[in-house]
Motif scaffolding. Structure first.
Motif, PDB file in Angstrom:
ATOM      1  N   GLY A   4       0.808  -1.214   0.000  1.00 45.42           N
ATOM      2  CA  GLY A   4       0.000   0.000   0.000  1.00 45.42           C
ATOM      3  C   GLY A   4       0.842   1.265   0.000  1.00 45.42           C
ATOM      4  O   GLY A   4       0.440   2.286  -0.539  1.00 45.42           O
ATOM      5  N   ASP A   5       2.001   1.231   0.619  1.00 46.00           N
ATOM      6  CA  ASP A   5       2.880   2.394   0.707  1.00 46.00           C
ATOM      7  C   ASP A   5       4.293   1.948   0.328  1.00 46.00           C
ATOM      8  O   ASP A   5       4.957   1.266   1.104  1.00 46.00           O
ATOM      9  N   PRO A   6       4.754   2.319  -0.861  1.00 41.58           N
ATOM     10  CA  PRO A   6       6.079   1.878  -1.325  1.00 41.58           C
ATOM     11  C   PRO A   6       7.227   2.290  -0.394  1.00 41.58           C
ATOM     12  O   PRO A   6       8.255   1.634  -0.363  1.00 41.58           O
ATOM     13  N   ARG A   7       7.041   3.359   0.374  1.00 36.93           N
ATOM     14  CA  ARG A   7       8.109   3.799   1.285  1.00 36.93           C
ATOM     15  C   ARG A   7       8.324   2.817   2.428  1.00 36.93           C
ATOM     16  O   ARG A   7       9.431   2.685   2.927  1.00 36.93           O
ATOM     17  N   THR A   8       7.261   2.127   2.842  1.00 35.47           N
ATOM     18  CA  THR A   8       7.359   1.222   3.989  1.00 35.47           C
ATOM     19  C   THR A   8       7.373  -0.249   3.598  1.00 35.47           C
ATOM     20  O   THR A   8       7.856  -1.088   4.360  1.00 35.47           O
ATOM     21  N   GLY A   9       6.795  -0.599   2.449  1.00 36.67           N
ATOM     22  CA  GLY A   9       6.701  -1.988   2.034  1.00 36.67           C
ATOM     23  C   GLY A   9       5.590  -2.763   2.722  1.00 36.67           C
ATOM     24  O   GLY A   9       5.533  -3.984   2.640  1.00 36.67           O
ATOM     25  N   VAL A  10       4.690  -2.052   3.393  1.00 41.56           N
ATOM     26  CA  VAL A  10       3.607  -2.700   4.142  1.00 41.56           C
ATOM     27  C   VAL A  10       2.467  -3.076   3.193  1.00 41.56           C
ATOM     28  O   VAL A  10       2.050  -2.283   2.349  1.00 41.56           O
ATOM     29  N   ILE A  11       1.953  -4.303   3.365  1.00 41.65           N
ATOM     30  CA  ILE A  11       0.813  -4.784   2.574  1.00 41.65           C
ATOM     31  C   ILE A  11      -0.393  -3.884   2.809  1.00 41.65           C
ATOM     32  O   ILE A  11      -0.676  -3.477   3.937  1.00 41.65           O
ATOM     33  N   HIS A  12      -1.119  -3.601   1.758  1.00 43.11           N
ATOM     34  CA  HIS A  12      -2.314  -2.752   1.825  1.00 43.11           C
ATOM     35  C   HIS A  12      -3.390  -3.409   2.692  1.00 43.11           C
ATOM     36  O   HIS A  12      -3.581  -4.625   2.655  1.00 43.11           O
ATOM     37  N   GLY A  13      -4.092  -2.593   3.458  1.00 41.73           N
ATOM     38  CA  GLY A  13      -5.162  -3.085   4.321  1.00 41.73           C
ATOM     39  C   GLY A  13      -6.271  -3.798   3.563  1.00 41.73           C
ATOM     40  O   GLY A  13      -6.926  -4.688   4.108  1.00 41.73           O
ATOM     41  N   GLY A  14      -6.482  -3.439   2.313  1.00 44.69           N
ATOM     42  CA  GLY A  14      -7.505  -4.108   1.511  1.00 44.69           C
ATOM     43  C   GLY A  14      -7.184  -5.566   1.262  1.00 44.69           C
ATOM     44  O   GLY A  14      -8.079  -6.416   1.235  1.00 44.69           O
ATOM     45  N   ALA A  15      -5.898  -5.883   1.099  1.00 46.22           N
ATOM     46  CA  ALA A  15      -5.496  -7.282   0.923  1.00 46.22           C
ATOM     47  C   ALA A  15      -5.703  -8.056   2.224  1.00 46.22           C
ATOM     48  O   ALA A  15      -6.157  -9.201   2.214  1.00 46.22           O
ATOM     49  N   VAL A  16      -5.401  -7.417   3.353  1.00 46.14           N
ATOM     50  CA  VAL A  16      -5.630  -8.048   4.660  1.00 46.14           C
ATOM     51  C   VAL A  16      -7.125  -8.293   4.848  1.00 46.14           C
ATOM     52  O   VAL A  16      -7.543  -9.366   5.285  1.00 46.14           O
ATOM     53  N   PHE A  17      -7.938  -7.305   4.489  1.00 40.61           N
ATOM     54  CA  PHE A  17      -9.389  -7.460   4.587  1.00 40.61           C
ATOM     55  C   PHE A  17      -9.854  -8.646   3.740  1.00 40.61           C
ATOM     56  O   PHE A  17     -10.658  -9.466   4.191  1.00 40.61           O
ATOM     57  N   ALA A  18      -9.360  -8.738   2.520  1.00 42.57           N
ATOM     58  CA  ALA A  18      -9.795  -9.802   1.607  1.00 42.57           C
ATOM     59  C   ALA A  18      -9.486 -11.188   2.157  1.00 42.57           C
ATOM     60  O   ALA A  18     -10.321 -12.094   2.087  1.00 42.57           O
ATOM     61  N   VAL A  19      -8.294 -11.373   2.717  1.00 39.21           N
ATOM     62  CA  VAL A  19      -7.954 -12.696   3.242  1.00 39.21           C
ATOM     63  C   VAL A  19      -8.758 -12.999   4.510  1.00 39.21           C
ATOM     64  O   VAL A  19      -9.181 -14.141   4.726  1.00 39.21           O
ATOM     65  N   LEU A  20      -9.028 -11.997   5.336  1.00 43.61           N
ATOM     66  CA  LEU A  20      -9.873 -12.219   6.514  1.00 43.61           C
ATOM     67  C   LEU A  20     -11.293 -12.583   6.110  1.00 43.61           C
ATOM     68  O   LEU A  20     -11.892 -13.516   6.654  1.00 43.61           O
ATOM     69  N   ASP A  21     -11.843 -11.870   5.151  1.00 39.93           N
ATOM     70  CA  ASP A  21     -13.205 -12.139   4.681  1.00 39.93           C
ATOM     71  C   ASP A  21     -13.310 -13.546   4.104  1.00 39.93           C
ATOM     72  O   ASP A  21     -14.247 -14.297   4.400  1.00 39.93           O
ATOM     73  N   THR A  22     -12.349 -13.933   3.298  1.00 42.80           N
ATOM     74  CA  THR A  22     -12.352 -15.256   2.685  1.00 42.80           C
ATOM     75  C   THR A  22     -12.236 -16.346   3.740  1.00 42.80           C
ATOM     76  O   THR A  22     -12.930 -17.363   3.687  1.00 42.80           O
ATOM     77  N   CYS A  23     -11.378 -16.135   4.722  1.00 47.82           N
ATOM     78  CA  CYS A  23     -11.197 -17.111   5.790  1.00 47.82           C
ATOM     79  C   CYS A  23     -12.478 -17.250   6.619  1.00 47.82           C
ATOM     80  O   CYS A  23     -12.871 -18.372   6.969  1.00 47.82           O
ATOM     81  N   CYS A  24     -13.134 -16.150   6.907  1.00 47.80           N
ATOM     82  CA  CYS A  24     -14.396 -16.197   7.658  1.00 47.80           C
ATOM     83  C   CYS A  24     -15.453 -16.982   6.885  1.00 47.80           C
ATOM     84  O   CYS A  24     -16.160 -17.821   7.456  1.00 47.80           O
ATOM     85  N   GLY A  25     -15.575 -16.724   5.601  1.00 49.01           N
ATOM     86  CA  GLY A  25     -16.531 -17.457   4.776  1.00 49.01           C
ATOM     87  C   GLY A  25     -16.249 -18.947   4.752  1.00 49.01           C
ATOM     88  O   GLY A  25     -17.159 -19.777   4.822  1.00 49.01           O
ATOM     89  N   ALA A  26     -14.968 -19.308   4.693  1.00 51.27           N
ATOM     90  CA  ALA A  26     -14.590 -20.721   4.706  1.00 51.27           C
ATOM     91  C   ALA A  26     -14.974 -21.371   6.034  1.00 51.27           C
ATOM     92  O   ALA A  26     -15.454 -22.510   6.061  1.00 51.27           O
ATOM     93  N   ALA A  27     -14.787 -20.648   7.140  1.00 53.03           N
ATOM     94  CA  ALA A  27     -15.159 -21.186   8.448  1.00 53.03           C
ATOM     95  C   ALA A  27     -16.662 -21.461   8.510  1.00 53.03           C
ATOM     96  O   ALA A  27     -17.095 -22.497   9.012  1.00 53.03           O
ATOM     97  N   VAL A  28     -17.470 -20.541   7.979  1.00 55.01           N
ATOM     98  CA  VAL A  28     -18.922 -20.735   7.964  1.00 55.01           C
ATOM     99  C   VAL A  28     -19.266 -21.960   7.124  1.00 55.01           C
ATOM    100  O   VAL A  28     -20.044 -22.822   7.545  1.00 55.01           O
ATOM    101  N   MET A  29     -18.705 -22.055   5.941  1.00 55.41           N
ATOM    102  CA  MET A  29     -19.019 -23.168   5.044  1.00 55.41           C
ATOM    103  C   MET A  29     -18.658 -24.521   5.654  1.00 55.41           C
ATOM    104  O   MET A  29     -19.302 -25.524   5.350  1.00 55.41           O
ATOM    105  N   SER A  30     -17.648 -24.559   6.514  1.00 60.56           N
ATOM    106  CA  SER A  30     -17.219 -25.828   7.091  1.00 60.56           C
ATOM    107  C   SER A  30     -17.916 -26.165   8.411  1.00 60.56           C
ATOM    108  O   SER A  30     -17.678 -27.228   8.972  1.00 60.56           O
TER     109      SER A  30
END
Length: 139
Positions: free
Chosen positions: A45-71
């Motif tokens: 998200g910020d080339p100066r810091t190299g930190v992953i964008h919060g949107g990518a973190v959100f996406a993996v959390l959302d996907t993981c939550c959906g998988a937990a529900v499905m299982s």
């Protein structure tokens, strides 16, 4: 007998954004899931810091939550996000993968409730936590 974990695994692996983000489903079953997203400089998200964008973190959390529900043993099938709250606790460490763990802790006839965390190699403080509600089909 239907193998819900296998169905959830196939579903998650077929999601285009999950593939694009490099998500890997590590564990799934009984209302719990774990997904890892490797560090990728294209997701910074910020080339100066190299930190992953919060949107990518959100996406993996959302996907993981959906998988937990499905299982979840009492969930009959697919799901969709109704509401998902993310609390970003700190920046993810550049160069490190993010691993999410989600637990579906309660089901009603129409709604599943989930909690999740996102961690990098520092296991003392999460990168983010999440809580949300998801649809339950056909109960």
């Amino acid at each position: 007998m239907v193998d819900k974990a296998a169905i959830a695994r196939q579903f998650i692996e077929a999601i285009p954004h999950a593939r694009a983000l490099g998500m890997k489903l590590n564990k799934i079953g009984n209302g719990e899931a774990e997904i890892t997203m490797p560090y990728n400089a294209e997701l910074v998200g910020d080339p100066r810091t190299g930190v992953i964008h919060g949107g990518a973190v959100f996406a993996v959390l959302d996907t993981c939550c959906g998988a937990a529900v499905m299982s979840h043993p009492a969930a009959p099938g697919g799901t969709a996000t109704i509401n998902l709250r993310i609390d970003y606790m700190r920046a993810a460490t550049p160069g490190q993968s993010i691993t999410t763990h989600a637990t579906c802790y309660h089901l009603t006839r129409n709604v599943a409730f989930v909690r999740a965390t996102a961690m990098d190699e520092d296991q003392e403080l999460p990168v983010a936590t999440a809580s949300g509600s998801f649809t339950v089909e056909g109960l």
